[in-house]
Design a protein around this motif. Structure first.
Motif, mmCIF file in Angstrom:
data_model
loop_
_atom_site.group_PDB
_atom_site.id
_atom_site.type_symbol
_atom_site.label_atom_id
_atom_site.label_comp_id
_atom_site.label_asym_id
_atom_site.label_seq_id
_atom_site.Cartn_x
_atom_site.Cartn_y
_atom_site.Cartn_z
ATOM 1 N N THR A 36 2.234 -18.740 -11.217
ATOM 2 C CA THR A 36 3.582 -18.751 -10.646
ATOM 3 C C THR A 36 4.479 -19.755 -11.353
ATOM 4 O OG1 THR A 36 2.680 -18.112 -8.484
ATOM 5 C CG2 THR A 36 4.907 -19.031 -8.529
ATOM 6 N N SER A 69 7.786 -17.974 -2.551
ATOM 7 C CA SER A 69 8.710 -19.038 -2.148
ATOM 8 C C SER A 69 9.115 -19.937 -3.308
ATOM 9 C CB SER A 69 8.068 -19.891 -1.050
ATOM 10 O OG SER A 69 6.886 -20.517 -1.523
ATOM 11 N N LYS A 70 8.383 -19.884 -4.419
ATOM 12 C CA LYS A 70 8.707 -20.703 -5.590
ATOM 13 C C LYS A 70 9.723 -20.034 -6.519
ATOM 14 C CE LYS A 70 4.662 -23.626 -6.248
ATOM 15 N NZ LYS A 70 3.853 -24.257 -7.319
ATOM 16 N N ASP A 73 16.391 -17.844 -6.629
ATOM 17 C CA ASP A 73 17.043 -16.853 -5.770
ATOM 18 C C ASP A 73 17.688 -15.708 -6.551
ATOM 19 O OD1 ASP A 73 19.235 -18.167 -6.807
ATOM 20 O OD2 ASP A 73 19.902 -19.025 -4.892
#
Length: 265
Positions: A36, A69-70, A73
């Motif tokens: 990730t 969540s990492k 956006d």
């Protein structure tokens, strides 16, 4: 600028054993995080180069590996396997400026990564027009179908070298090197920095030099590890069963090659 990223895990810095790549094993959580982090670094490098939208295909095993969540956006994430022949590139289309590849590994039979393979463990070699192909080969040619150049790849040193055979101008970051079942690797932090900087540099130039030419016609040869797999896949329409462990399929359109791979591998 829209960027597409196909993210795998076996070429992630430090990864050395299959236990680190398989969901459910105790070691997986640590290397899922490194996968990730490298993907996020690629997204940040793309953003620094002017990308306003990034689509990421989680392309390893279950296709449910990345820690969502990492992600920044401005990223849209494609998870799971749709069944579409684009497979590890599902979600790409002609609107993208470039394709990037993180965590990639070398092809089956090579010694540059202890986890080297091509799609599944049932494939001994996969050849396209007489050249032994990796997953990257299939995916870069898939991107080329949409006129999308392949601008950057991170993974083991052997995969980086092979990537440049197909696309000499591609930017690369070698995260590790294999020595039998062992590896010599960058630290996760060093890999993240190199990938972020490498992606920014790769996207800050004329990307047309990273578009491989598609041949006028294609021959796919799949050599399986046992005759059992070859026999079972030999019933796909148009496939020739040319040897006990070997199938051959010919097509003018690379999408037909992708579709054959989808069903016989």
């Amino acid at each position: 600028m829209k960027i597409f990223i196909s993210a795998d895990i076996e070429g992630t810095a430090g990864i050395t054993n299959w236990d680190e790549a398989k969901k459910g094993n105790p070691d997986y959580a640590e290397f899922r995080e490194y996968m990730t982090d490298e993907l996020v670094a690629a997204c940040e490098g793309a953003g620094a180069a002017g990308a306003t939208e990034v689509v990421v295909k989680d392309a390893h095993s279950t296709a449910r590996n990345l820690i969502l969540s990492k992600l920044p956006d401005y990223v849209r994430i494609v998870r799971g396997w749709s069944g579409h022949p684009d497979m590890m590139m599902f979600g790409i289309d002609i609107s993208f400026a470039a394709a990037l590849y993180t965590g990639y590994h070398n092809k089956a039979g090579t010694d540059t990564n202890p986890l080297a393979h091509t799609l599944t463990g049932t494939v001994s070699r996969l050849l396209i027009n007489g050249e032994v192909a990796s997953e990257y080969t299939l995916n870069a040619l898939c991107a080329a179908r949409y006129r999308v150049p392949s601008a950057f790849l991170s993974g083991d040193a052997g995969m980086c070298a092979d990537a440049k055979v197909l696309v000499p101008a591609i930017g690369t970051v070698a995260t590790s090197e294999g020595f039998g079942p062992a590896t010599s690797s960058l630290t996760p932090g060093a890999a993240v920095k190199a990938i972020r900087d490498g992606v920014e540099a790769a996207l800050s130039r004329d990307l047309s030099v990273c578009l491989p030419r598609l041949a006028d016609s294609f021959e796919l040869v799949v050599e399986y590890t046992t005759p059992v797999e070859a026999y079972g896949a030999s019933w796909y329409p148009g496939v020739e069963h040319v040897a006990a462990r070997t199938l051959r399929f010919k097509a003018a359109d690379f999408f037909d090659i992708q579709r054959a791979v989808r069903f016989i591998v």
